[in-house]
Design a protein around this motif. Structure first.
Motif, PDB file in Angstrom:
ATOM      1  N   ASP A 197      26.045  -9.380 -25.343  1.00 28.13           N
ATOM      2  CA  ASP A 197      25.902  -7.923 -25.300  1.00 28.13           C
ATOM      3  C   ASP A 197      24.884  -7.427 -26.320  1.00 28.13           C
ATOM      4  O   ASP A 197      24.433  -6.274 -26.224  1.00 28.13           O
ATOM      5  CB  ASP A 197      27.262  -7.260 -25.561  1.00 28.13           C
ATOM      6  N   ARG A 198      24.532  -8.279 -27.284  1.00 27.07           N
ATOM      7  CA  ARG A 198      23.582  -7.868 -28.320  1.00 27.07           C
ATOM      8  C   ARG A 198      22.155  -8.316 -28.009  1.00 27.07           C
ATOM      9  O   ARG A 198      21.272  -8.219 -28.863  1.00 27.07           O
ATOM     10  CB  ARG A 198      24.009  -8.438 -29.673  1.00 27.07           C
ATOM     11  N   ASP A 237      19.942  -6.931 -26.047  1.00 22.32           N
ATOM     12  CA  ASP A 237      19.003  -5.806 -26.077  1.00 22.32           C
ATOM     13  C   ASP A 237      18.566  -5.513 -27.510  1.00 22.32           C
ATOM     14  O   ASP A 237      17.382  -5.254 -27.773  1.00 22.32           O
ATOM     15  CB  ASP A 237      19.647  -4.563 -25.448  1.00 22.32           C
ATOM     16  N   GLU A 238      19.526  -5.560 -28.420  1.00 17.83           N
ATOM     17  CA  GLU A 238      19.197  -5.332 -29.838  1.00 17.83           C
ATOM     18  C   GLU A 238      18.292  -6.443 -30.360  1.00 17.83           C
ATOM     19  O   GLU A 238      17.336  -6.191 -31.099  1.00 17.83           O
ATOM     20  CB  GLU A 238      20.499  -5.278 -30.644  1.00 17.83           C
ATOM     21  N   ILE A 271      16.192  -8.280 -28.627  1.00 18.28           N
ATOM     22  CA  ILE A 271      14.865  -8.119 -28.024  1.00 18.28           C
ATOM     23  C   ILE A 271      14.101  -6.987 -28.696  1.00 18.28           C
ATOM     24  O   ILE A 271      12.899  -7.090 -28.980  1.00 18.28           O
ATOM     25  CB  ILE A 271      15.007  -7.873 -26.512  1.00 18.28           C
ATOM     26  N   GLU A 272      14.809  -5.902 -28.973  1.00 16.70           N
ATOM     27  CA  GLU A 272      14.150  -4.742 -29.607  1.00 16.70           C
ATOM     28  C   GLU A 272      13.600  -5.108 -30.981  1.00 16.70           C
ATOM     29  O   GLU A 272      12.508  -4.696 -31.361  1.00 16.70           O
ATOM     30  CB  GLU A 272      15.144  -3.585 -29.716  1.00 16.70           C
ATOM     31  N   THR A 274      10.967  -8.885 -21.113  1.00 21.42           N
ATOM     32  CA  THR A 274      11.672  -8.401 -19.929  1.00 21.42           C
ATOM     33  C   THR A 274      12.947  -9.214 -19.773  1.00 21.42           C
ATOM     34  O   THR A 274      12.903 -10.447 -19.712  1.00 21.42           O
ATOM     35  CB  THR A 274      10.811  -8.564 -18.668  1.00 21.42           C
ATOM     36  N   LEU A 275      14.076  -8.517 -19.733  1.00 18.32           N
ATOM     37  CA  LEU A 275      15.375  -9.181 -19.592  1.00 18.32           C
ATOM     38  C   LEU A 275      15.891  -8.982 -18.171  1.00 18.32           C
ATOM     39  O   LEU A 275      15.995  -7.850 -17.689  1.00 18.32           O
ATOM     40  CB  LEU A 275      16.377  -8.619 -20.599  1.00 18.32           C
TER      41      LEU A 275
END
Length: 318
Positions: A196-197, A199-200, A202-203, A210-211
């Motif tokens: 779940d982390r 996105d964090e 990747i940021e 691209t996920l």
């Protein structure tokens, strides 16, 4: 005699048998005189001196029967009773010895298993620390280089890079603190390696990523941790060796396996950390996959690089 038996097993047993025979020869009635030799014979077997115990039990039977025959008591049932009672005593002692040995073996096995699990946990924590430190320090290095390069011409972008450094350094300190708490106090560690982390993650990577997720399902903690670390290490390698390139992360949740594929398009600029890697990233990812019964393949892909891992999953309960 019982108190001296551990140090002088033979002498105390002989003394107890002699005392009980003297008790008989002086004409006293049968009674407590037989308790002491019985206890000592029992202790001989239980403490591992089986040969001596059975030999002394034979001596005891012969001495008691010899006394009975010497006074004319040749009753068959009396002889059988003497032989049976001594044999039963020794059999009970053997059963107690076997039960005690099995209990000690179970305890030893449990201790070895506890030591093995503790060793595996230490290895897991060391691997977690390595992955976290390698990723965040690489990220800090890249962002610091970016900030130094842009601080005069583009202060806003430099500010963003410095904010990323702050976040990454805070995370690595938190990870180290949590592992140290485990080592010091056995405190539970927070589940930081969680998909779940992503996105964090990747940021904060500072790359164009691209996920793509195909499906979703609950994962065992060890699989989720391995998947997160594989993506993390792959992004670290992409930032180290292919700065400026595009990265595609694919998570494909199948019925019996999780497919992880991280592909980059290659470097578009100089790689600030290309000559500073430890060389442990791909072997570490492969070890994680193998530990779960999976596979990991990494190698060139077009102008870039690709990491593909397949982690087996348990069947979903219907």
């Amino acid at each position: 005699m019982v108190l001296l038996h551990r140090r002088f097993p033979l002498l105390t047993t002989v003394g107890a048998l002699a005392a009980s025979n003297l008790f008989l020869h002086f004409g006293y009635a049968y009674g407590p005189a037989f308790i002491s030799p019985a206890v000592l014979l029992f202790l001989l077997v239980v403490r591992g001196r089986r040969a001596l115990g059975w030999a002394m039990a034979g001596v005891a039977v012969l001495s008691y029967l010899g006394y009975a025959w010497s006074i004319g008591n040749v009753d068959f049932f009396h002889s059988v009773w003497v032989l049976t009672s001594n044999t039963l005593l020794m059999v009970v002692a053997e059963l107690v010895r076997i039960a005690s040995e099995r209990r000690r073996e179970r305890e030893r096995t449990a201790e070895e298993e506890a030591r093995r699990q503790a060793s595996e946990e230490r290895l897991t924590m060391a691997q977690e620390l390595h992955d976290v430190l390698a990723h965040n320090i690489s990220l800090i290095h890249v962002q610091a280089s970016t900030a130094l390069h842009l601080i005069d011409d583009n202060p806003e972008q430099a500010r963003t890079a410095l904010a990323t450094i702050k976040t990454a350094s805070k995370e690595v300190l938190g990870e180290m603190r949590s592992v140290l708490n485990v080592l010091r106090e056995g405190a539970p560690r927070s589940p930081t390696a969680h998909l779940d982390r992503l996105d964090e993650l990747i940021e904060r990577s500072g790359q164009r990523v691209t996920l793509e997720r195909n499906g979703s399902r609950p994962l065992p903690p060890q699989v989720e941790r391995a998947a997160y670390r594989i993506v993390q290490e792959s992004l670290t390698n992409a930032g180290r060796y292919a700065p400026g390139g595009d990265v595609r992360v694919l998570l494909d949740f199948g019925e019996d396996e999780l497919l992880i594929r991280v592909t980059d398009t290659g470097a578009t600029g100089p790689a600030p950390l290309a000559d500073e890697g430890s060389g442990n990233g791909i072997p570490g990812m492969r070890e994680r996959a193998s530990a779960l019964g999976g596979t990991l393949v990494a190698g060139p892909h077009g102008d870039g690089f690709q990491v593909e891992a397949r982690l087996p999953l348990p069947k979903e309960s219907s």
